[in-house]
Write a protein that holds these residues in place. Structure first.
Motif, PDB file in Angstrom:
ATOM      1  N   CYS A 232       0.847  -1.191   0.000  1.00 41.32           N
ATOM      2  CA  CYS A 232       0.000   0.000   0.000  1.00 41.32           C
ATOM      3  C   CYS A 232       0.884   1.243   0.000  1.00 41.32           C
ATOM      4  O   CYS A 232       1.578   1.506   0.970  1.00 41.32           O
ATOM      5  N   MET A 233       0.824   2.002  -1.098  1.00 36.23           N
ATOM      6  CA  MET A 233       1.657   3.202  -1.231  1.00 36.23           C
ATOM      7  C   MET A 233       0.828   4.474  -1.322  1.00 36.23           C
ATOM      8  O   MET A 233       1.319   5.508  -1.793  1.00 36.23           O
ATOM      9  N   ILE A 234      -0.414   4.434  -0.874  1.00 33.42           N
ATOM     10  CA  ILE A 234      -1.307   5.586  -0.966  1.00 33.42           C
ATOM     11  C   ILE A 234      -0.750   6.804  -0.225  1.00 33.42           C
ATOM     12  O   ILE A 234      -1.002   7.952  -0.609  1.00 33.42           O
ATOM     13  N   GLU A 235       0.044   6.583   0.817  1.00 34.66           N
ATOM     14  CA  GLU A 235       0.597   7.698   1.592  1.00 34.66           C
ATOM     15  C   GLU A 235       1.873   8.269   0.982  1.00 34.66           C
ATOM     16  O   GLU A 235       2.460   9.207   1.540  1.00 34.66           O
ATOM     17  N   HIS A 236       2.282   7.741  -0.174  1.00 31.42           N
ATOM     18  CA  HIS A 236       3.569   8.142  -0.743  1.00 31.42           C
ATOM     19  C   HIS A 236       3.455   8.495  -2.228  1.00 31.42           C
ATOM     20  O   HIS A 236       4.360   8.214  -3.018  1.00 31.42           O
ATOM     21  N   ILE A 237       2.354   9.139  -2.606  1.00 28.82           N
ATOM     22  CA  ILE A 237       2.150   9.537  -3.999  1.00 28.82           C
ATOM     23  C   ILE A 237       3.257  10.468  -4.498  1.00 28.82           C
ATOM     24  O   ILE A 237       3.788  10.267  -5.596  1.00 28.82           O
ATOM     25  N   SER A 295     -11.577  -6.127   1.401  1.00 25.01           N
ATOM     26  CA  SER A 295     -10.724  -7.207   1.907  1.00 25.01           C
ATOM     27  C   SER A 295      -9.245  -6.963   1.603  1.00 25.01           C
ATOM     28  O   SER A 295      -8.864  -6.684   0.465  1.00 25.01           O
ATOM     29  N   HIS A 296      -8.410  -7.110   2.652  1.00 23.90           N
ATOM     30  CA  HIS A 296      -6.971  -6.903   2.485  1.00 23.90           C
ATOM     31  C   HIS A 296      -6.226  -7.550   3.638  1.00 23.90           C
ATOM     32  O   HIS A 296      -6.811  -7.909   4.662  1.00 23.90           O
ATOM     33  N   ARG A 297      -4.930  -7.715   3.487  1.00 26.81           N
ATOM     34  CA  ARG A 297      -4.065  -8.097   4.592  1.00 26.81           C
ATOM     35  C   ARG A 297      -3.405  -6.833   5.142  1.00 26.81           C
ATOM     36  O   ARG A 297      -3.584  -5.744   4.612  1.00 26.81           O
ATOM     37  N   GLU A 298      -2.643  -6.996   6.204  1.00 24.73           N
ATOM     38  CA  GLU A 298      -1.956  -5.855   6.813  1.00 24.73           C
ATOM     39  C   GLU A 298      -1.143  -5.110   5.756  1.00 24.73           C
ATOM     40  O   GLU A 298      -0.466  -5.713   4.923  1.00 24.73           O
ATOM     41  N   VAL A 312       4.779 -10.840   6.926  1.00 19.23           N
ATOM     42  CA  VAL A 312       4.020 -10.766   8.167  1.00 19.23           C
ATOM     43  C   VAL A 312       3.977 -12.169   8.761  1.00 19.23           C
ATOM     44  O   VAL A 312       3.682 -13.137   8.074  1.00 19.23           O
ATOM     45  N   TYR A 313       4.327 -12.289  10.014  1.00 18.50           N
ATOM     46  CA  TYR A 313       4.400 -13.600  10.643  1.00 18.50           C
ATOM     47  C   TYR A 313       3.266 -13.778  11.646  1.00 18.50           C
ATOM     48  O   TYR A 313       3.466 -14.194  12.752  1.00 18.50           O
ATOM     49  N   GLY A 314       2.065 -13.414  11.263  1.00 16.88           N
ATOM     50  CA  GLY A 314       0.944 -13.501  12.184  1.00 16.88           C
ATOM     51  C   GLY A 314      -0.151 -14.396  11.683  1.00 16.88           C
ATOM     52  O   GLY A 314      -0.338 -15.502  12.169  1.00 16.88           O
ATOM     53  N   SER A 315      -0.881 -13.974  10.681  1.00 15.91           N
ATOM     54  CA  SER A 315      -2.042 -14.705  10.217  1.00 15.91           C
ATOM     55  C   SER A 315      -2.193 -14.533   8.717  1.00 15.91           C
ATOM     56  O   SER A 315      -1.795 -13.512   8.156  1.00 15.91           O
ATOM     57  N   SER A 317      -5.187 -14.562   7.411  1.00 16.35           N
ATOM     58  CA  SER A 317      -6.563 -14.125   7.240  1.00 16.35           C
ATOM     59  C   SER A 317      -6.626 -12.686   6.726  1.00 16.35           C
ATOM     60  O   SER A 317      -5.717 -11.886   6.946  1.00 16.35           O
ATOM     61  N   TYR A 318      -7.726 -12.396   6.039  1.00 14.26           N
ATOM     62  CA  TYR A 318      -7.940 -11.054   5.500  1.00 14.26           C
ATOM     63  C   TYR A 318      -8.598 -10.147   6.541  1.00 14.26           C
ATOM     64  O   TYR A 318      -9.241 -10.598   7.477  1.00 14.26           O
TER      65      TYR A 318
END
Length: 408
Positions: A232-237, A295-298, A312-315, A317-318
């Motif tokens: 996700c690069m929305i904060e870095h246009i 729907s997305h992951r972290e 990511v070493y957690g889950s 799931s979305y």
């Protein structure tokens, strides 16, 4: 400085129209052959023709993926297929295999070629090589930083365009070149059939202790040691624009229309806001908030800033806060009645949100819910049923109706 193209995924005709309606400059899609999403709906020639006409009538472009690594049998009918695509007036094909590139140059020399990220182009000399083979645009490997992209751009002729992924799922393997799926399930990831075994939950077994499994524990849910976060690069246009990327690409041909609409809208707003006022540009938190609805992951910035922790070493799931529940087909202004095609179940007296290309989301109450015969109903349980409800708020054709998920 030219405004970059916003390139969106189109898994089917509905998603193509959604992407363009919500602000995409171009879409990419899979045709009937040789693309890396064998389990997407994909496009037959009739649908492709309709999609291209829809896009071209609105001044937008359509790119078709031919980015598999083909075996001999996959090449049967390649010349005819390339000719079909050319005659349908696709704007470019996305390719990765030298054999397909060579064939395209011979059969349809005027068809624009883009090099797929599957070719894992990570340096300027490779980009120059491919450009000399007739490639107009390089889709860069995801393993590059912004500084590396800037250097590549500085060493290329202006005639060579650069495209890069800015949002969506990331693969744990180098530029998607993975053999896990083939080895474990017999489904070839490099021929469009990936089973995503990187998302599986794994245990560790020492070779001299057969049958003794040791869970690699990160928390009480276990760990997913190969499971990637979402880019996700929305904060870095601004940083993306100044790196010299020609086209900002969104991943997700297998994702929903809701995903396509919300992501395209957020990036469209961010790009336009930056070019309207570069000096006074401010990031709008609503953009990232809207991205989190589908729907997305972290989220993560991938390789762009050279950070070490890419996975990511957690889950596996979305995460999502909202579901799409309907698409507005028409609105009767005289009687204040919306006609909707169902996507998920809603109930009488629900409060929903309206997502449309321009403006912020707004809420609408579901009142006087009926079926097409005018019979009162309490809910919409049938997939893609047509239903109606009353609202004084004027809705528009193709508005998406979304609903917050209930906490459990």
């Amino acid at each position: 400085m030219n405004k970059p193209e916003l390139l969106a995924p189109a898994g089917n005709l509905e998603k193509l129209k959604t992407a363009i309606n919500f602000g995409a400059d171009a879409v990419y899609l899979g045709g009937s052959k040789l693309n890396l999403r064998a389990f997407a709906d994909n496009f037959g020639n009739d649908e492709l023709k309709e999609g291209i006409e829809f896009a071209h009538n609105r001044g937008k472009k359509v790119y078709v993926t031919l980015n598999v690594f083909p075996h001999n049998e996959d090449l049967e009918g390649l010349e005819e297929y390339l000719t079909e695509l050319y005659n349908l007036k696709v704007d470019a094909v996305i390719v990765s295999d030298p054999g397909i590139i060579m064939t395209a140059r011979e059969v349809v020399p005027n068809l624009e070629l883009h090099l797929s990220t599957q070719a894992n182009n990570v340096n300027y000399k490779s980009a120059i090589f491919w450009h000399k083979q007739g490639i107009k645009r390089i889709v860069l490997a995801r393993e590059l930083s912004l500084e590396q992209i800037k250097e590549i751009r500085s060493k290329l002729p202006e005639s060579c365009e650069l495209e890069a992924f800015v949002h969506g799922s990331m693969c744990m393997s180098y530029s998607g070149r993975c053999l896990l799926s083939n080895y474990m399930t017999g489904r070839d990831a490099n021929r469009g059939e990936c089973a995503q075994p990187c998302r599986y939950k794994y245990y560790l077994m020492e070779e001299k202790r057969p049958g003794e499994y040791f869970q690699v524990i990160e928390d009480d849910k276990g760990t997913y040691i190969m499971n990637s976060k979402d880019l996700c690069m929305i904060e870095h246009i601004p940083e993306l624009v100044h790196s010299g990327i020609t086209s900002f690409k969104i991943e997700g041909r297998m994702k929903s229309s809701f995903y396509v609409a919300s992501v395209v809208k957020a990036y469209r707003q961010a790009i336009d806001a930056y070019f309207e006022n570069m000096d006074g540009y401010k990031f709008n938190e609503k953009w990232i908030e809207n991205l989190g609805m589908s729907s997305h992951r972290e989220f993560h910035t991938g390789f762009y800033f050279g950070e070490k922790n890419k996975q990511v070493y957690g889950s596996s799931s979305y995460i999502r806060t909202h579901d799409i529940v309907g698409v507005v087909k028409s609105y009767d202004k005289e009687n204040g009645i919306a006609t909707v095609e169902q996507r998920n179940k809603i109930f009488e007296n629900d409060t929903v949100e309206i997502l449309r290309p321009i403006g912020d989301n707004f809420q609408v109450a579901i009142e006087d819910l009926t079926n097409m015969d005018g019979d009162k109903i309490e809910s919409t349980p049938i997939a893609q049923m047509i239903y109606k409800f009353k609202t004084d708020i004027v809705l528009q054709e193709d508005d998406l109706i979304i609903k917050a998920k209930e906490d459990k």
